[in-house]
Design a protein around this motif. Structure first.
Motif, PDB file in Angstrom:
ATOM      1  N   THR A   1       0.896  -1.303   0.055  1.00  0.00           N
ATOM      2  CA  THR A   1       0.036  -0.013   0.052  1.00  0.00           C
ATOM      3  C   THR A   1       0.959   1.418  -0.186  1.00  0.00           C
ATOM      4  OG1 THR A   1      -1.678  -0.955   1.328  1.00  0.00           O
ATOM      5  CG2 THR A   1      -1.830   1.228   1.110  1.00  0.00           C
ATOM      6  N   VAL A   2       1.915   1.307   0.837  1.00  0.00           N
ATOM      7  CA  VAL A   2       2.760   2.572   0.727  1.00  0.00           C
ATOM      8  C   VAL A   2       3.319   2.749  -0.370  1.00  0.00           C
ATOM      9  CG1 VAL A   2       4.639   3.374   2.127  1.00  0.00           C
ATOM     10  CG2 VAL A   2       2.956   2.425   3.381  1.00  0.00           C
ATOM     11  N   THR A   3       3.848   1.713  -0.866  1.00  0.00           N
ATOM     12  CA  THR A   3       4.905   1.728  -2.333  1.00  0.00           C
ATOM     13  C   THR A   3       3.830   2.176  -3.200  1.00  0.00           C
ATOM     14  OG1 THR A   3       4.669  -0.411  -2.301  1.00  0.00           O
ATOM     15  CG2 THR A   3       6.630   0.460  -1.531  1.00  0.00           C
ATOM     16  N   LEU A   4       2.481   1.750  -3.449  1.00  0.00           N
ATOM     17  CA  LEU A   4       1.861   2.352  -4.477  1.00  0.00           C
ATOM     18  C   LEU A   4       1.473   3.722  -4.471  1.00  0.00           C
ATOM     19  CD1 LEU A   4       0.363   1.314  -7.322  1.00  0.00           C
ATOM     20  CD2 LEU A   4      -1.299   0.738  -5.932  1.00  0.00           C
ATOM     21  N   ILE A   5       1.131   4.124  -3.145  1.00  0.00           N
ATOM     22  CA  ILE A   5       0.859   5.249  -2.929  1.00  0.00           C
ATOM     23  C   ILE A   5       1.828   6.249  -3.259  1.00  0.00           C
ATOM     24  CG2 ILE A   5       0.036   7.125  -1.318  1.00  0.00           C
ATOM     25  CD1 ILE A   5      -1.627   4.943   0.085  1.00  0.00           C
ATOM     26  N   ASP A   6       3.048   6.142  -2.946  1.00  0.00           N
ATOM     27  CA  ASP A   6       4.232   6.651  -3.305  1.00  0.00           C
ATOM     28  C   ASP A   6       4.372   6.884  -4.670  1.00  0.00           C
ATOM     29  OD1 ASP A   6       6.858   7.777  -2.500  1.00  0.00           O
ATOM     30  OD2 ASP A   6       7.634   6.108  -3.573  1.00  0.00           O
ATOM     31  N   LYS A   7       4.131   5.726  -5.313  1.00  0.00           N
ATOM     32  CA  LYS A   7       4.248   5.688  -6.836  1.00  0.00           C
ATOM     33  C   LYS A   7       3.391   6.665  -7.458  1.00  0.00           C
ATOM     34  CE  LYS A   7       7.873   3.503  -6.359  1.00  0.00           C
ATOM     35  NZ  LYS A   7       9.101   4.363  -5.953  1.00  0.00           N
ATOM     36  N   GLY A   8       2.141   7.042  -6.946  1.00  0.00           N
ATOM     37  CA  GLY A   8       1.447   8.072  -7.371  1.00  0.00           C
ATOM     38  C   GLY A   8       2.215   9.157  -7.894  1.00  0.00           C
ATOM     39  N   SER A   9       3.188   9.489  -7.038  1.00  0.00           N
ATOM     40  CA  SER A   9       4.039  10.426  -7.615  1.00  0.00           C
ATOM     41  C   SER A   9       4.272  10.577  -9.335  1.00  0.00           C
ATOM     42  CB  SER A   9       5.485  10.587  -6.771  1.00  0.00           C
ATOM     43  OG  SER A   9       6.205   9.369  -7.296  1.00  0.00           O
ATOM     44  N   THR A  10       4.365   9.223  -9.899  1.00  0.00           N
ATOM     45  CA  THR A  10       4.634   9.464 -10.987  1.00  0.00           C
ATOM     46  C   THR A  10       3.283  10.213 -11.827  1.00  0.00           C
ATOM     47  OG1 THR A  10       5.412   7.074 -11.073  1.00  0.00           O
ATOM     48  CG2 THR A  10       4.328   7.883 -13.291  1.00  0.00           C
ATOM     49  N   VAL A  11       2.119  10.250 -11.514  1.00  0.00           N
ATOM     50  CA  VAL A  11       1.228  10.891 -12.035  1.00  0.00           C
ATOM     51  C   VAL A  11       1.414  12.650 -11.766  1.00  0.00           C
ATOM     52  CG1 VAL A  11      -1.303  11.418 -11.936  1.00  0.00           C
ATOM     53  CG2 VAL A  11      -0.561   9.136 -11.705  1.00  0.00           C
ATOM     54  N   VAL A  12       2.010  12.837 -10.431  1.00  0.00           N
ATOM     55  CA  VAL A  12       2.263  14.150 -10.244  1.00  0.00           C
ATOM     56  C   VAL A  12       3.452  14.797 -11.182  1.00  0.00           C
ATOM     57  CG1 VAL A  12       3.216  15.722  -8.582  1.00  0.00           C
ATOM     58  CG2 VAL A  12       1.446  14.138  -7.704  1.00  0.00           C
ATOM     59  N   ALA A  13       4.320  13.985 -11.417  1.00  0.00           N
ATOM     60  CA  ALA A  13       5.522  14.065 -12.217  1.00  0.00           C
ATOM     61  C   ALA A  13       4.920  14.065 -13.568  1.00  0.00           C
ATOM     62  CB  ALA A  13       6.582  13.178 -12.216  1.00  0.00           C
ATOM     63  N   ILE A  14       4.143  13.581 -14.097  1.00  0.00           N
ATOM     64  CA  ILE A  14       3.547  13.843 -15.626  1.00  0.00           C
ATOM     65  C   ILE A  14       2.812  14.942 -15.512  1.00  0.00           C
ATOM     66  CG2 ILE A  14       1.788  12.730 -17.073  1.00  0.00           C
ATOM     67  CD1 ILE A  14       2.442   9.816 -16.236  1.00  0.00           C
ATOM     68  N   VAL A  15       1.843  15.282 -14.744  1.00  0.00           N
ATOM     69  CA  VAL A  15       1.344  16.883 -14.706  1.00  0.00           C
ATOM     70  C   VAL A  15       2.322  17.767 -14.819  1.00  0.00           C
ATOM     71  CG1 VAL A  15      -0.382  18.171 -13.560  1.00  0.00           C
ATOM     72  CG2 VAL A  15      -0.794  15.510 -14.157  1.00  0.00           C
ATOM     73  N   LEU A  16       3.122  17.637 -14.031  1.00  0.00           N
ATOM     74  CA  LEU A  16       4.136  18.857 -13.785  1.00  0.00           C
ATOM     75  C   LEU A  16       4.955  18.996 -14.777  1.00  0.00           C
ATOM     76  CD1 LEU A  16       5.452  18.590 -10.068  1.00  0.00           C
ATOM     77  CD2 LEU A  16       3.770  20.257 -10.830  1.00  0.00           C
ATOM     78  N   ALA A  17       5.349  17.866 -15.618  1.00  0.00           N
ATOM     79  CA  ALA A  17       6.374  17.753 -16.733  1.00  0.00           C
ATOM     80  C   ALA A  17       5.394  18.421 -18.017  1.00  0.00           C
ATOM     81  CB  ALA A  17       6.799  16.343 -17.206  1.00  0.00           C
ATOM     82  N   TRP A  18       4.255  18.169 -17.833  1.00  0.00           N
ATOM     83  CA  TRP A  18       3.401  18.844 -19.025  1.00  0.00           C
ATOM     84  C   TRP A  18       3.284  20.365 -18.888  1.00  0.00           C
ATOM     85  CZ3 TRP A  18      -1.744  20.635 -18.291  1.00  0.00           C
ATOM     86  CH2 TRP A  18      -2.366  21.123 -19.232  1.00  0.00           C
ATOM     87  N   LEU A  19       3.056  20.657 -17.529  1.00  0.00           N
ATOM     88  CA  LEU A  19       2.901  22.177 -17.227  1.00  0.00           C
ATOM     89  C   LEU A  19       4.058  22.877 -17.360  1.00  0.00           C
ATOM     90  CD1 LEU A  19       0.743  22.007 -13.928  1.00  0.00           C
ATOM     91  CD2 LEU A  19      -0.079  22.832 -16.396  1.00  0.00           C
ATOM     92  N   ILE A  20       5.279  22.386 -16.714  1.00  0.00           N
ATOM     93  CA  ILE A  20       6.684  23.124 -16.691  1.00  0.00           C
ATOM     94  C   ILE A  20       7.380  23.023 -18.204  1.00  0.00           C
ATOM     95  CG2 ILE A  20       8.799  23.163 -15.383  1.00  0.00           C
ATOM     96  CD1 ILE A  20       6.984  22.545 -12.905  1.00  0.00           C
ATOM     97  N   PHE A  21       7.607  21.652 -18.477  1.00  0.00           N
ATOM     98  CA  PHE A  21       8.293  21.536 -19.719  1.00  0.00           C
ATOM     99  C   PHE A  21       7.613  21.187 -20.980  1.00  0.00           C
ATOM    100  CE2 PHE A  21      10.920  20.016 -15.897  1.00  0.00           C
ATOM    101  CZ  PHE A  21      11.833  20.876 -16.087  1.00  0.00           C
TER     102      PHE A  21
END
Length: 140
Positions: free
Chosen positions: A95-115
């Protein structure tokens, strides 16, 4: 396979192994102490790596902008590790690692917005599956 894919899969493998080893290492200590000890070891290993694998001339290419953004990245990494270890101490690894890997979605959105990186159908589908997995695993 492209070298960066090999590097990414190697990082994935070691990150998975790291989490299981860390959970075992937290026996009898707090998550806070665990992240402190881990960080000291990481600094030692990365420092040793730098001595042997970073050419002397490379240090001269570092600019203030690099230092600024990497300092911010270090801060966000520290906050992530602190809360990851607090969660890992009390929660189950899956559970902990999967929630942590939700950071992938955050990174995708930020990469789209910033880069301005493209969010293709493939990336959107993968991100959606991560979110679906997050919802499935985090519910009891």
């Amino acid at each position: 396979m492209k070298p960066w894919l090999t590097y990414a899969f190697t990082a994935m493998l070691f990150a998975g192994v790291t989490t299981v080893i860390a959970k075992h290492g937290l026996n009898g200590i707090t998550g806070e102490m665990g992240v402190v000890l881990r960080s000291l070891y990481v600094a030692l290993f990365v420092g040793t790596f730098a001595v042997f694998f970073v050419p002397m001339g490379e240090w001269q290419t570092v600019q203030r902008e690099n230092l600024f953004w990497l300092a911010i990245s270090s801060f966000t990494t520290a906050v992530s590790w602190i809360y990851f270890y607090k969660a890992l101490k009390e929660g189950d690894i899956a559970t902990v690692t999967l929630i942590d890997k939700g950071s992938t979605v955050v990174a995708i959105v930020l990469a789209w917005l910033i880069f301005k990186e493209a969010i293709t159908l493939r990336i959107a589908l993968g991100a959606g599956l991560i979110i679906a997995g997050l919802l499935v695993i985090s519910r009891r």
